[in-house]
Design a protein around this motif. Structure first.
Motif, short mmCIF file in Angstrom:
data_model
loop_
_atom_site.label_atom_id
_atom_site.label_comp_id
_atom_site.label_asym_id
_atom_site.label_seq_id
_atom_site.Cartn_x
_atom_site.Cartn_y
_atom_site.Cartn_z
N LEU A 182 33.49 73.15 30.72
CA LEU A 182 32.78 72.57 29.59
C LEU A 182 32.82 71.04 29.64
O LEU A 182 31.81 70.38 29.37
CB LEU A 182 33.40 73.07 28.28
N MET A 183 33.98 70.48 29.99
CA MET A 183 34.09 69.02 30.10
C MET A 183 33.14 68.48 31.16
O MET A 183 32.47 67.46 30.96
CB MET A 183 35.53 68.64 30.44
N GLU A 184 33.06 69.17 32.28
CA GLU A 184 32.16 68.73 33.35
C GLU A 184 30.70 68.83 32.91
O GLU A 184 29.89 67.94 33.21
CB GLU A 184 32.40 69.58 34.60
N ASN A 185 30.37 69.89 32.17
CA ASN A 185 29.00 70.04 31.68
C ASN A 185 28.63 68.94 30.69
O ASN A 185 27.50 68.43 30.68
CB ASN A 185 28.82 71.40 31.02
N VAL A 186 29.58 68.56 29.84
CA VAL A 186 29.33 67.47 28.89
C VAL A 186 29.18 66.15 29.64
O VAL A 186 28.29 65.33 29.34
CB VAL A 186 30.47 67.39 27.86
N THR A 188 28.15 65.60 32.67
CA THR A 188 26.92 65.54 33.46
C THR A 188 25.68 65.87 32.63
O THR A 188 24.60 66.03 33.19
CB THR A 188 27.02 66.52 34.64
N TRP A 189 25.83 65.99 31.31
CA TRP A 189 24.71 66.35 30.44
C TRP A 189 24.03 67.64 30.91
O TRP A 189 22.82 67.73 31.02
CB TRP A 189 23.69 65.22 30.35
N ASN A 190 24.87 68.63 31.19
CA ASN A 190 24.35 69.88 31.73
C ASN A 190 24.81 71.07 30.89
O ASN A 190 25.09 72.14 31.41
CB ASN A 190 24.80 70.06 33.18
N LEU A 191 24.91 70.86 29.57
CA LEU A 191 25.34 71.93 28.68
C LEU A 191 24.31 73.05 28.63
O LEU A 191 23.11 72.80 28.62
CB LEU A 191 25.56 71.40 27.26
N GLY A 192 24.81 74.28 28.61
CA GLY A 192 23.93 75.41 28.42
C GLY A 192 23.40 75.44 27.01
O GLY A 192 23.97 74.83 26.09
N PRO A 193 22.32 76.16 26.76
CA PRO A 193 21.72 76.18 25.42
C PRO A 193 22.65 76.71 24.35
O PRO A 193 22.71 76.19 23.24
CB PRO A 193 20.47 77.06 25.59
N TRP A 194 23.40 77.77 24.66
CA TRP A 194 24.30 78.33 23.67
C TRP A 194 25.50 77.44 23.43
O TRP A 194 25.97 77.32 22.30
CB TRP A 194 24.75 79.74 24.09
#
Length: 471
Positions: A182-186, A188-194
Motif C-alpha cells: 500500500l505504501m508503494e502504491n501511494v 507511485t500514485w498507483n492506488l487501486g480503485p477500491w
C-alpha cells in the motif's frame, strides 16, 4: 347575522411544532481529573493499537492482515480461512455479550471511553484546543469577523483534521492490503480503485463525524443510545446527580450558612453543562444523550473542593442507591445480581469454548471432490477405478508433506503417488486414483474414508468420508 355568545371564545390559532431541533454548537470546556485521565489513557492505548498494529512484523509478514485478495486472515501466529467463519461468529457473540455485561453493570462506559466516535472527537478537540484555545477563546473566535488571523487558525485546524482523517483511512486499508504494498502504491500514485475509495471514504467520514457532527452522532445516529434503556435497571451504575444533597441549588457567599439559607450543596455554577460533550445538564436526571464520560464528575469535584464541601455531588451511582441512600457495600451487593451473573456465565462459557477450540484446532482442512467426467472405469487389470480431487489446505505457516491413505473396502488402495507437499498457508489440489477389486463392493455408492496425515507430525491428520461408485 349570528353573534357569538359571551361564553364562546375565538379558536386559538394552531401552533406549528417542529420535530427537528436546530443545532446549537457545543463548546465543551476542557477539564482535568481522575476520569479524564482514564479517558486520555484509553484514547492513547486504543490508537497505539490501531495505528501501530499494522506495522508489527511476524514471521516475515504483517502480524495483523485481513488479506481479502488471498482470502486469508493473519492474526499473529494464526491463519484463518473462509472455512473458519465460526470463529468470527464467536468473536461477534463475545463482543455482544461483553457489551451487554458492561452496560448492565456501569451503563455507557464504552461510549464515554472507547467508542471510536468519542475517541476521534477527543483527538479532534485536542487539535482544536491547541490551535484555537480553550472554550471562551473558541467562542470569541467564531463570533469574530473573518480576518487573516481567523483564516489562519481555522485553516490550520482543518488541515490537521484532514491529515489525521486521511491517515486514519490509510491505516484502515492497511489492515486489508499489505502495508508495504500500500505504501508503494501511494508513493507511485498507483492506488487501486477500491483502496482509494476506502481511504477517502473512511477518512472523509472521520473528518465529518469527529469534526462537525460530534454529539449529533451520539444523539441521533447511534442505535446504542436507543436500546441501552432495555439493558439498564435501577442497579446500573450511571453518572448521577444527588438531588437530595444538591437542592435547592444556588450561589452563596463565603461565610454564609447555606443550610440556614435553605440551599443545597449545588452552587449552580453551570460548569457541569459547559464540560459536557453532548450539552446536557446532568442535574435533570438520566438522559439518553449522556455517554457516561464523567467530565461533569471531574469538574464538580473540583468545585466542591473550592467551596469546602465533600466530593460526590455528581458521581457514579445507581437509582436505588440515590433513593435508598445505600452504602458502598450495599451498592456492590446490588450490582452482583442474577442478570449480571447470567451474562458473566454465558460470556465465560463462550470464551472458554472458543479458546479450547482454537488451542485444539487442527491446521489441516481437506475437501474431497469426485471427478464427474469419469464416475467409474475399469482398469487394464480388471480393477475398478474412481478419480478424486483432494483440496488440501495447510493452515500453518510452515510447509508439510502429507501422506494420503484410503480404507473402507477390501483391497482398496491408491494407484500412483500417495504423498503431496503443500507449502505454508496454501491450498493445493491433489488428484488421486482409488482402485478396488470388482468383487469388493456392491453396485452403486460404497462408503470409503480418506486419511491425510502430516509426515512430520502424525497428530496433524484429517479423516474424511467419500463414496466409491461401482458400475
Amino acid at each position: 347575522m349570528s353573534q357569538a355568545s359571551p361564553s364562546q371564545t375565538p379558536e386559538t390559532p394552531p401552533v406549528e411544532v417542529s420535530f427537528y431541533e436546530k443545532r446549537k454548537k457545543i463548546y465543551a470546556k476542557g477539564v482535568r481529573g481522575l476520569f479524564d485521565n482514564w479517558r486520555i489513557g484509553l484514547v492513547i492505548f486504543t490508537q497505539i493499537l490501531f495505528y501501530g498494529g499494522l506495522w508489527l512484523d511476524w514471521n516475515g509478514r504483517q502480524a495483523i492482515l485481513l488479506h481479502l485478495v488471498e482470502r486469508k486472515f493473519y492474526i499473529f501466529g494464526l491463519v484463518f480461512w473462509p472455512q473458519d467463519v465460526i470463529y468470527l461468529s464467536a468473536l461477534l457473540i463475545v463482543s455482544a455479550y461483553g457489551l451487554f455485561l458492561v452496560t448492565a453493570i456501569a451503563g455507557r462506559l464504552f461510549c464515554g471511553y472507547a467508542c471510536p466516535q468519542t475517541v476521534y472527537t477527543q483527538l479532534f478537540m485536542w487539535i482544536e484546543n491547541w490551535i484555537e484555545g480553550e472554550r471562551n477563546a473558541r467562542i470569541k473566535l467564531d463570533k469574530a469577523p473573518l480576518d487573516a488571523r481567523k483564516l489562519r487558525l481555522k485553516g490550520t485546524k482543518h488541515l490537521l483534521w484532514l491529515l489525521l482523517s486521511l491517515w486514519t483511512g490509510f491505516t484502515l486499508v492497511g489492515y486489508f492490503t499489505p502495508i508495504d504494498e500500500l505504501m508503494e502504491n501511494v508513493r507511485t500514485w498507483n492506488l487501486g480503485p477500491w483502496e482509494a475509495f476506502w481511504i477517502f471514504f473512511y477518512g472523509g467520514f472521520t473528518y465529518l463525524m469527529a469534526g462537525f457532527m460530534r454529539e449529533q452522532v451520539c444523539k441521533y445516529m447511534c442505535p446504542y443510545a436507543r436500546f441501552q434503556s432495555v439493558m439498564f435497571d435501577p442497579d446500573t451504575l450511571i453518572v448521577s446527580y444527588d438531588p437530595a444533597r444538591g437542592e435547592t441549588r444556588g450561589a452563596r457567599k463565603k461565610g454564609v450558612d447555606a443550610k440556614a439559607a435553605g440551599l443545597g450543596d449545588c452552587v449552580d455554577c453551570g460548569l457541569c453543562v459547559q464540560v459536557c460533550p453532548t450539552g446536557i445538564d446532568i442535574r435533570n436526571g438520566l438522559q439518553y444523550e449522556c455517554i457516561g464520560c464523567a467530565a461533569c464528575i471531574d469538574v464538580c469535584d473540583q468545585v466542591m473542593d473550592k467551596v469546602g464541601l465533600p466530593r460526590g455531588l455528581v458521581r457514579y451511582s445507581t437509582e436505588n442507591a440515590l433513593e435508598k441512600h445505600l452504602t458502598r457495600q450495599e451498592i456492590v451487593a446490588h450490582i452482583v445480581r442474577p442478570r449480571i451473573l447470567l451474562y458473566t456465565v454465558i460470556l465465560a462459557i463462550i470464551l472458554g469454548l472458543t479458546t479450547w477450540f482454537l488451542a485444539h484446532r487442527i491446521p489441516l482442512k481437506v475437501d474431497i471432490i469426485r471427478d464427474r467426467s469419469t464416475l467409474a472405469r475399469e482398469a487394464d487389470d480388471g480393477n475398478i477405478e474412481n478419480v478424486f480431487m483432494l483440496q488440501i489446505m495447510n493452515t500453518e505457516e510452515q510447509p508439510h508433506r502429507y501422506k494420503v491413505t484410503v480404507d473402507g473396502l477390501n483391497g482398496v488402495g491408491i494407484a500412483g503417488d500417495s504423498e503431496v507437499e503443500v507449502p505454508a498457508a496454501t491450498l493445493q489440489g491433489f488428484n488421486t486414483v482409488v482402485r478396488v477389486p470388482p468383487e469388493s463392493g456392491k453396485q452403486g455408492a460404497n462408503p470409503i474414508h480418506f486419511e491425510i496425515v502430516a509426515s512430520e507430525n502424525p497428530e496433524i491428520k484429517v479423516r474424511e468420508k467419500a463414496s466409491f461408485l461401482m458400475p
